[in-house]
Design a protein around this motif. Sequence first.
Motif, PDB file in Angstrom:
ATOM      1  N   VAL A 149       0.860  -1.177   0.000  1.00 45.23           N
ATOM      2  CA  VAL A 149       0.000   0.000   0.000  1.00 45.23           C
ATOM      3  C   VAL A 149       0.893   1.222   0.000  1.00 45.23           C
ATOM      4  CG1 VAL A 149      -1.656   1.342   1.351  1.00 45.23           C
ATOM      5  CG2 VAL A 149      -1.877  -1.156   1.222  1.00 45.23           C
ATOM      6  N   ASP A 150       0.692   2.107  -0.990  1.00 51.95           N
ATOM      7  CA  ASP A 150       1.462   3.353  -1.020  1.00 51.95           C
ATOM      8  C   ASP A 150       0.639   4.512  -0.481  1.00 51.95           C
ATOM      9  OD1 ASP A 150       3.999   4.721  -1.983  1.00 51.95           O
ATOM     10  OD2 ASP A 150       2.464   5.920  -2.988  1.00 51.95           O
ATOM     11  N   ALA A 151      -0.688   4.478  -0.741  1.00 49.90           N
ATOM     12  CA  ALA A 151      -1.571   5.528  -0.223  1.00 49.90           C
ATOM     13  C   ALA A 151      -2.877   4.888   0.215  1.00 49.90           C
ATOM     14  CB  ALA A 151      -1.838   6.573  -1.302  1.00 49.90           C
ATOM     15  N   ASP A 152      -3.310   5.223   1.407  1.00 49.04           N
ATOM     16  CA  ASP A 152      -4.523   4.630   1.973  1.00 49.04           C
ATOM     17  C   ASP A 152      -5.508   5.734   2.332  1.00 49.04           C
ATOM     18  OD1 ASP A 152      -6.402   2.995   3.090  1.00 49.04           O
ATOM     19  OD2 ASP A 152      -5.219   2.479   4.869  1.00 49.04           O
ATOM     20  N   ALA A 153      -6.092   6.344   1.285  1.00 52.26           N
ATOM     21  CA  ALA A 153      -7.013   7.452   1.513  1.00 52.26           C
ATOM     22  C   ALA A 153      -8.319   6.963   2.135  1.00 52.26           C
ATOM     23  CB  ALA A 153      -7.293   8.181   0.192  1.00 52.26           C
ATOM     24  N   SER A 154      -8.748   5.755   1.752  1.00 51.98           N
ATOM     25  CA  SER A 154     -10.055   5.252   2.193  1.00 51.98           C
ATOM     26  C   SER A 154     -10.002   4.568   3.547  1.00 51.98           C
ATOM     27  CB  SER A 154     -10.578   4.234   1.175  1.00 51.98           C
ATOM     28  OG  SER A 154      -9.812   3.033   1.239  1.00 51.98           O
ATOM     29  N   GLY A 155      -8.809   4.151   3.959  1.00 51.16           N
ATOM     30  CA  GLY A 155      -8.693   3.332   5.166  1.00 51.16           C
ATOM     31  C   GLY A 155      -8.910   1.859   4.878  1.00 51.16           C
TER      32      GLY A 155
END
Length: 325
Positions: A149-155
Amino acid sequence: MLYNNDIDIAPILARKVAVIGYGSQGRAQALNLRDSGVDVTVGLRPKSPGREQAAADGVAVADVVEAVAAADVVAMLIPDEAQPAVYRSIEPSLREGATLVFAHGFNIYYGRIEPRADLDVVMAAPFGIGEKVRSLYEAGGGTAGMVAVDADASGHALSIALGFAKALGLGHGGVIETTFKEETETDLFAEQAVLCGGLTHLITAAYETLVGAGYAPEIAYFSCLHEVKLMADVIHTEGIARMRESISSTAAFGDATRGPRVINEQSRREMAAMLDEIRDGRFAEEQAREMAAGGPVLAEYRREAAGHSIEKVGRPLREAMKNED
Ligand code: NDP
Ligand code: MG
Protein backbone atom coordinates in the motif's frame (compact mmCIF):
# COMPACT_ATOMS: atom_id res chain seq x y z
CA MET A 1 2.98 -15.28 4.33
CA LEU A 2 -0.79 -15.01 4.00
CA TYR A 3 -2.77 -17.83 2.40
CA ASN A 4 -6.36 -18.13 1.16
CA ASN A 5 -7.78 -18.78 4.64
CA ASP A 6 -6.19 -15.57 5.95
CA ILE A 7 -7.64 -13.34 3.20
CA ASP A 8 -11.17 -12.01 2.67
CA ILE A 9 -12.15 -11.75 -1.01
CA ALA A 10 -15.32 -9.71 -0.22
CA PRO A 11 -13.76 -6.22 -0.64
CA ILE A 12 -13.00 -6.93 -4.29
CA LEU A 13 -16.31 -8.70 -4.99
CA ALA A 14 -18.06 -5.52 -3.81
CA ARG A 15 -16.24 -3.33 -6.32
CA LYS A 16 -16.16 -2.84 -10.10
CA VAL A 17 -12.73 -3.41 -11.58
CA ALA A 18 -11.19 -2.00 -14.77
CA VAL A 19 -8.09 -3.73 -16.09
CA ILE A 20 -6.17 -1.42 -18.42
CA GLY A 21 -4.26 -3.50 -21.00
CA TYR A 22 -4.68 -7.05 -22.26
CA GLY A 23 -1.09 -8.20 -22.60
CA SER A 24 0.87 -10.62 -20.46
CA GLN A 25 -0.51 -9.58 -17.06
CA GLY A 26 -3.68 -7.86 -18.27
CA ARG A 27 -5.17 -10.96 -19.87
CA ALA A 28 -4.17 -13.32 -17.05
CA GLN A 29 -5.41 -11.01 -14.32
CA ALA A 30 -8.66 -10.05 -16.06
CA LEU A 31 -9.56 -13.72 -16.63
CA ASN A 32 -8.62 -14.78 -13.08
CA LEU A 33 -10.61 -11.89 -11.59
CA ARG A 34 -13.63 -12.77 -13.73
CA ASP A 35 -13.45 -16.46 -12.87
CA SER A 36 -13.24 -15.50 -9.18
CA GLY A 37 -16.57 -13.69 -9.56
CA VAL A 38 -15.28 -10.12 -9.85
CA ASP A 39 -17.11 -7.62 -12.09
CA VAL A 40 -14.31 -6.76 -14.51
CA THR A 41 -14.05 -4.72 -17.71
CA VAL A 42 -10.92 -4.45 -19.82
CA GLY A 43 -9.98 -0.95 -21.01
CA LEU A 44 -8.21 -0.80 -24.38
CA ARG A 45 -7.37 1.66 -27.13
CA PRO A 46 -9.87 1.76 -30.05
CA LYS A 47 -7.60 -0.17 -32.44
CA SER A 48 -6.00 -2.53 -29.95
CA PRO A 49 -5.59 -6.12 -31.16
CA GLY A 50 -6.38 -7.10 -27.56
CA ARG A 51 -10.04 -6.28 -28.19
CA GLU A 52 -10.57 -9.30 -30.40
CA GLN A 53 -8.76 -11.58 -27.96
CA ALA A 54 -10.76 -10.28 -24.99
CA ALA A 55 -14.02 -10.68 -26.88
CA ALA A 56 -13.05 -14.25 -27.78
CA ASP A 57 -12.29 -14.86 -24.09
CA GLY A 58 -15.72 -13.53 -23.19
CA VAL A 59 -14.50 -10.51 -21.22
CA ALA A 60 -16.22 -7.12 -21.35
CA VAL A 61 -14.18 -4.49 -23.24
CA ALA A 62 -14.50 -0.71 -23.31
CA ASP A 63 -12.44 2.33 -24.21
CA VAL A 64 -9.87 3.12 -21.54
CA VAL A 65 -11.56 6.26 -20.22
CA GLU A 66 -15.00 4.63 -20.26
CA ALA A 67 -13.76 1.59 -18.30
CA VAL A 68 -12.00 3.81 -15.78
CA ALA A 69 -15.01 6.08 -15.24
CA ALA A 70 -17.20 3.08 -14.37
CA ALA A 71 -14.71 1.43 -11.99
CA ASP A 72 -13.96 1.52 -8.28
CA VAL A 73 -10.64 -0.25 -8.81
CA VAL A 74 -8.33 0.39 -11.78
CA ALA A 75 -5.45 -1.99 -12.48
CA MET A 76 -2.62 -0.49 -14.61
CA LEU A 77 -1.47 -3.48 -16.65
CA ILE A 78 0.24 -1.80 -19.56
CA PRO A 79 4.03 -1.47 -20.03
CA ASP A 80 5.68 0.59 -17.30
CA GLU A 81 6.98 3.19 -19.76
CA ALA A 82 3.45 3.80 -21.13
CA GLN A 83 1.82 4.24 -17.72
CA PRO A 84 2.64 7.89 -16.87
CA ALA A 85 0.99 9.28 -20.03
CA VAL A 86 -2.01 6.97 -19.68
CA TYR A 87 -2.39 7.94 -16.02
CA ARG A 88 -2.45 11.63 -16.98
CA SER A 89 -5.13 10.93 -19.59
CA ILE A 90 -7.39 8.98 -17.22
CA GLU A 91 -6.93 11.01 -14.04
CA PRO A 92 -9.92 13.29 -14.70
CA SER A 93 -12.13 10.20 -15.18
CA LEU A 94 -11.08 8.34 -12.04
CA ARG A 95 -13.89 8.16 -9.50
CA GLU A 96 -13.42 10.01 -6.20
CA GLY A 97 -11.85 7.54 -3.75
CA ALA A 98 -11.04 4.91 -6.38
CA THR A 99 -8.18 2.44 -5.97
CA LEU A 100 -5.23 2.27 -8.37
CA VAL A 101 -3.58 -1.14 -8.56
CA PHE A 102 -0.08 -1.69 -9.93
CA ALA A 103 1.80 -4.94 -10.62
CA HIS A 104 5.19 -3.23 -10.22
CA GLY A 105 6.20 -0.29 -8.03
CA PHE A 106 8.48 1.53 -10.48
CA ASN A 107 6.32 4.51 -11.56
CA ILE A 108 5.01 5.31 -8.10
CA TYR A 109 8.32 4.81 -6.33
CA TYR A 110 10.30 7.00 -8.76
CA GLY A 111 7.56 9.64 -8.87
CA ARG A 112 6.72 9.21 -12.56
CA ILE A 113 3.07 8.95 -11.53
CA GLU A 114 1.79 11.18 -8.73
CA PRO A 115 -1.77 10.02 -8.07
CA ARG A 116 -4.52 12.32 -6.86
CA ALA A 117 -4.72 12.59 -3.07
CA ASP A 118 -8.20 11.01 -2.78
CA LEU A 119 -7.06 7.73 -4.39
CA ASP A 120 -5.86 4.52 -2.76
CA VAL A 121 -2.65 3.32 -4.38
CA VAL A 122 -1.81 -0.35 -3.96
CA MET A 123 0.18 -3.17 -5.53
CA ALA A 124 -0.76 -6.76 -6.26
CA ALA A 125 2.27 -8.30 -7.93
CA PRO A 126 2.42 -11.95 -8.90
CA PHE A 127 5.79 -13.72 -8.79
CA GLY A 128 5.45 -14.96 -12.33
CA ILE A 129 4.75 -14.15 -15.94
CA GLY A 130 1.15 -13.74 -17.04
CA GLU A 131 0.97 -17.18 -18.63
CA LYS A 132 1.87 -18.80 -15.31
CA VAL A 133 -0.58 -16.60 -13.38
CA ARG A 134 -3.33 -17.90 -15.64
CA SER A 135 -2.30 -21.56 -16.08
CA LEU A 136 -1.81 -22.19 -12.34
CA TYR A 137 -5.18 -20.54 -11.61
CA GLU A 138 -6.89 -22.69 -14.23
CA ALA A 139 -5.34 -25.75 -12.58
CA GLY A 140 -6.94 -24.70 -9.27
CA GLY A 141 -3.90 -22.96 -7.77
CA GLY A 142 -1.99 -19.75 -8.24
CA THR A 143 1.44 -18.16 -8.11
CA ALA A 144 2.80 -16.51 -4.97
CA GLY A 145 2.81 -12.72 -4.92
CA MET A 146 3.20 -9.46 -3.08
CA VAL A 147 0.84 -6.77 -1.92
CA ALA A 148 1.76 -3.24 -0.86
CA VAL A 149 0.00 0.00 0.00
CA ASP A 150 1.46 3.35 -1.02
CA ALA A 151 -1.57 5.53 -0.22
CA ASP A 152 -4.52 4.63 1.97
CA ALA A 153 -7.01 7.45 1.51
CA SER A 154 -10.05 5.25 2.19
CA GLY A 155 -8.69 3.33 5.17
CA HIS A 156 -9.46 0.10 3.23
CA ALA A 157 -6.52 0.01 0.83
CA LEU A 158 -4.87 -3.09 2.26
CA SER A 159 -8.07 -5.14 2.36
CA ILE A 160 -8.82 -4.17 -1.26
CA ALA A 161 -5.29 -5.13 -2.33
CA LEU A 162 -5.53 -8.45 -0.51
CA GLY A 163 -8.96 -9.22 -1.96
CA PHE A 164 -7.59 -8.42 -5.43
CA ALA A 165 -4.58 -10.69 -4.82
CA LYS A 166 -6.82 -13.53 -3.63
CA ALA A 167 -9.01 -13.19 -6.73
CA LEU A 168 -5.83 -13.56 -8.83
CA GLY A 169 -5.13 -16.86 -7.08
CA LEU A 170 -2.12 -15.54 -5.17
CA GLY A 171 -3.48 -16.90 -1.89
CA HIS A 172 -2.60 -20.40 -3.12
CA GLY A 173 1.09 -19.63 -3.58
CA GLY A 174 1.14 -17.21 -0.64
CA VAL A 175 1.04 -13.42 -0.34
CA ILE A 176 3.85 -11.36 1.22
CA GLU A 177 3.22 -7.79 2.32
CA THR A 178 5.90 -5.42 1.10
CA THR A 179 6.38 -1.75 0.17
CA PHE A 180 6.63 -0.09 -3.26
CA LYS A 181 10.24 0.74 -2.37
CA GLU A 182 11.23 -2.81 -1.47
CA GLU A 183 9.46 -4.41 -4.43
CA THR A 184 10.92 -1.94 -6.94
CA GLU A 185 14.49 -2.04 -5.66
CA THR A 186 14.65 -5.82 -5.28
CA ASP A 187 12.94 -6.43 -8.64
CA LEU A 188 15.35 -4.15 -10.52
CA PHE A 189 18.37 -5.52 -8.68
CA ALA A 190 17.42 -9.17 -9.29
CA GLU A 191 16.82 -8.61 -13.01
CA GLN A 192 20.14 -6.76 -13.36
CA ALA A 193 22.35 -8.99 -11.21
CA VAL A 194 20.81 -12.43 -11.74
CA LEU A 195 17.78 -13.06 -13.92
CA CYS A 196 18.64 -11.02 -17.01
CA GLY A 197 21.98 -9.21 -16.86
CA GLY A 198 23.93 -11.67 -14.75
CA LEU A 199 22.67 -14.87 -16.32
CA THR A 200 22.92 -13.86 -19.97
CA HIS A 201 26.40 -12.41 -19.54
CA LEU A 202 27.58 -15.42 -17.59
CA ILE A 203 26.37 -17.80 -20.30
CA THR A 204 27.73 -15.69 -23.17
CA ALA A 205 31.15 -15.12 -21.59
CA ALA A 206 31.58 -18.83 -20.81
CA TYR A 207 30.48 -19.79 -24.34
CA GLU A 208 32.93 -17.27 -25.87
CA THR A 209 35.73 -18.63 -23.67
CA LEU A 210 35.21 -22.18 -24.96
CA VAL A 211 34.72 -21.24 -28.60
CA GLY A 212 37.71 -18.86 -28.44
CA ALA A 213 39.82 -21.76 -27.16
CA GLY A 214 38.83 -23.82 -30.20
CA TYR A 215 36.05 -26.04 -28.84
CA ALA A 216 33.04 -26.92 -31.00
CA PRO A 217 30.38 -24.17 -30.75
CA GLU A 218 27.62 -26.80 -30.52
CA ILE A 219 29.29 -28.39 -27.51
CA ALA A 220 29.87 -24.97 -25.94
CA TYR A 221 26.18 -24.22 -26.52
CA PHE A 222 24.96 -27.40 -24.84
CA SER A 223 27.32 -27.22 -21.89
CA CYS A 224 27.03 -23.49 -21.11
CA LEU A 225 23.44 -22.67 -22.13
CA HIS A 226 21.24 -25.71 -22.62
CA GLU A 227 22.10 -27.32 -19.28
CA VAL A 228 21.31 -24.14 -17.33
CA LYS A 229 17.65 -25.17 -17.26
CA LEU A 230 18.41 -28.54 -15.67
CA MET A 231 20.37 -26.90 -12.85
CA ALA A 232 17.87 -24.07 -12.45
CA ASP A 233 15.03 -26.61 -12.14
CA VAL A 234 16.84 -28.47 -9.35
CA ILE A 235 17.69 -25.22 -7.53
CA HIS A 236 14.09 -24.10 -7.95
CA THR A 237 12.54 -27.25 -6.47
CA GLU A 238 15.27 -28.44 -4.05
CA GLY A 239 17.41 -25.41 -3.18
CA ILE A 240 21.13 -24.80 -3.68
CA ALA A 241 22.38 -27.13 -0.92
CA ARG A 242 20.43 -30.13 -2.26
CA MET A 243 21.55 -29.32 -5.81
CA ARG A 244 25.15 -29.51 -4.57
CA GLU A 245 24.38 -32.90 -3.03
CA SER A 246 23.01 -34.22 -6.31
CA ILE A 247 25.95 -33.28 -8.56
CA SER A 248 29.15 -35.34 -8.83
CA SER A 249 31.88 -34.63 -6.30
CA THR A 250 34.06 -33.42 -9.17
CA ALA A 251 31.39 -30.87 -10.11
CA ALA A 252 30.94 -29.94 -6.45
CA PHE A 253 34.70 -29.42 -5.99
CA GLY A 254 34.81 -27.21 -9.09
CA ASP A 255 31.79 -25.27 -7.78
CA ALA A 256 33.40 -24.75 -4.37
CA THR A 257 36.84 -23.71 -5.59
CA ARG A 258 36.12 -22.00 -8.96
CA GLY A 259 32.69 -20.45 -8.41
CA PRO A 260 34.15 -17.75 -6.13
CA ARG A 261 36.58 -16.81 -8.91
CA VAL A 262 33.69 -16.10 -11.30
CA ILE A 263 31.70 -14.16 -8.72
CA ASN A 264 34.62 -12.55 -6.89
CA GLU A 265 35.20 -9.50 -4.70
CA GLN A 266 35.04 -7.22 -7.74
CA SER A 267 31.67 -8.72 -8.81
CA ARG A 268 30.34 -8.16 -5.29
CA ARG A 269 31.57 -4.55 -5.29
CA GLU A 270 29.81 -4.01 -8.63
CA MET A 271 26.61 -5.55 -7.26
CA ALA A 272 26.73 -3.13 -4.32
CA ALA A 273 27.33 -0.22 -6.74
CA MET A 274 24.39 -1.33 -8.92
CA LEU A 275 22.16 -1.46 -5.87
CA ASP A 276 23.28 2.07 -4.89
CA GLU A 277 22.37 3.33 -8.38
CA ILE A 278 18.92 1.75 -8.07
CA ARG A 279 18.37 3.24 -4.62
CA ASP A 280 19.53 6.79 -5.34
CA GLY A 281 17.62 7.00 -8.63
CA ARG A 282 20.62 7.08 -11.00
CA PHE A 283 19.50 3.93 -12.82
CA ALA A 284 15.97 5.28 -13.31
CA GLU A 285 17.32 8.61 -14.61
CA GLU A 286 19.64 6.86 -17.03
CA GLN A 287 16.76 4.67 -18.22
CA ALA A 288 14.51 7.73 -18.67
CA ARG A 289 17.16 9.44 -20.84
CA GLU A 290 17.48 6.28 -22.93
CA MET A 291 13.69 6.03 -23.43
CA ALA A 292 13.43 9.77 -24.24
CA ALA A 293 16.09 9.29 -26.94
CA GLY A 294 14.09 6.45 -28.50
CA GLY A 295 16.08 3.58 -26.98
CA PRO A 296 19.35 3.70 -29.01
CA VAL A 297 21.46 1.69 -26.53
CA LEU A 298 18.83 -1.03 -26.30
CA ALA A 299 18.36 -1.21 -30.08
CA GLU A 300 22.11 -1.64 -30.65
CA TYR A 301 22.33 -4.21 -27.83
CA ARG A 302 19.45 -6.26 -29.28
CA ARG A 303 20.94 -6.09 -32.77
CA GLU A 304 24.27 -7.37 -31.46
CA ALA A 305 22.64 -10.16 -29.45
CA ALA A 306 20.63 -11.35 -32.46
CA GLY A 307 23.77 -11.59 -34.58
CA HIS A 308 25.91 -13.38 -31.97
CA SER A 309 27.24 -16.82 -32.88
CA ILE A 310 25.43 -18.34 -29.86
CA GLU A 311 22.19 -17.55 -31.71
CA LYS A 312 23.31 -18.90 -35.06
CA VAL A 313 24.48 -22.09 -33.36
CA GLY A 314 21.51 -22.38 -31.00
CA ARG A 315 18.62 -21.83 -33.40
CA PRO A 316 18.88 -25.09 -35.40
CA LEU A 317 19.71 -27.06 -32.24
CA ARG A 318 16.59 -25.79 -30.48
CA GLU A 319 14.52 -26.43 -33.62
CA ALA A 320 15.75 -30.04 -33.80
CA MET A 321 15.08 -30.65 -30.11
CA LYS A 322 11.53 -29.27 -30.47
CA ASN A 323 10.86 -31.87 -33.13
CA GLU A 324 11.94 -34.62 -30.76
CA ASP A 325 9.35 -33.64 -28.12
P1 NDP B 1 2.35 -5.81 -21.82
O1 NDP B 1 3.48 -5.27 -22.60
O2 NDP B 1 2.02 -7.25 -22.01
O3 NDP B 1 1.05 -4.89 -22.08
C1 NDP B 1 0.49 -4.86 -23.33
C2 NDP B 1 -0.89 -4.27 -23.24
O4 NDP B 1 -0.78 -2.89 -22.89
C3 NDP B 1 -1.62 -4.37 -24.55
O5 NDP B 1 -2.96 -4.71 -24.31
C4 NDP B 1 -1.49 -2.95 -25.08
O6 NDP B 1 -2.57 -2.57 -25.89
C5 NDP B 1 -1.56 -2.14 -23.80
N1 NDP B 1 -1.02 -0.80 -23.99
C6 NDP B 1 0.25 -0.47 -24.30
N2 NDP B 1 0.38 0.88 -24.40
C7 NDP B 1 -0.84 1.37 -24.15
C8 NDP B 1 -1.36 2.69 -24.12
N3 NDP B 1 -0.57 3.75 -24.31
N4 NDP B 1 -2.66 2.85 -23.84
C9 NDP B 1 -3.46 1.79 -23.61
N5 NDP B 1 -3.03 0.52 -23.63
C10 NDP B 1 -1.74 0.33 -23.90
O7 NDP B 1 2.61 -5.48 -20.27
P2 NDP B 1 2.96 -6.51 -19.10
O8 NDP B 1 1.77 -7.35 -18.82
O9 NDP B 1 4.27 -7.16 -19.39
O10 NDP B 1 3.22 -5.51 -17.89
C11 NDP B 1 2.14 -4.85 -17.23
C12 NDP B 1 2.58 -4.50 -15.82
O11 NDP B 1 2.80 -5.70 -15.10
C13 NDP B 1 3.88 -3.72 -15.74
O12 NDP B 1 3.78 -2.82 -14.66
C14 NDP B 1 4.92 -4.78 -15.44
O13 NDP B 1 6.06 -4.30 -14.75
C15 NDP B 1 4.11 -5.69 -14.52
N6 NDP B 1 4.57 -7.06 -14.45
C16 NDP B 1 4.71 -7.81 -15.59
C17 NDP B 1 5.04 -9.14 -15.53
C18 NDP B 1 5.00 -9.96 -16.76
O14 NDP B 1 4.79 -11.17 -16.64
N7 NDP B 1 5.17 -9.43 -17.98
C19 NDP B 1 5.36 -9.79 -14.23
C20 NDP B 1 5.08 -8.96 -13.08
C21 NDP B 1 4.74 -7.63 -13.21
P3 NDP B 1 -2.38 -2.34 -27.48
O15 NDP B 1 -2.80 -3.65 -28.05
O16 NDP B 1 -3.33 -1.23 -27.78
O17 NDP B 1 -0.96 -1.98 -27.76
MG1 MG C 1 11.11 -6.45 -13.45
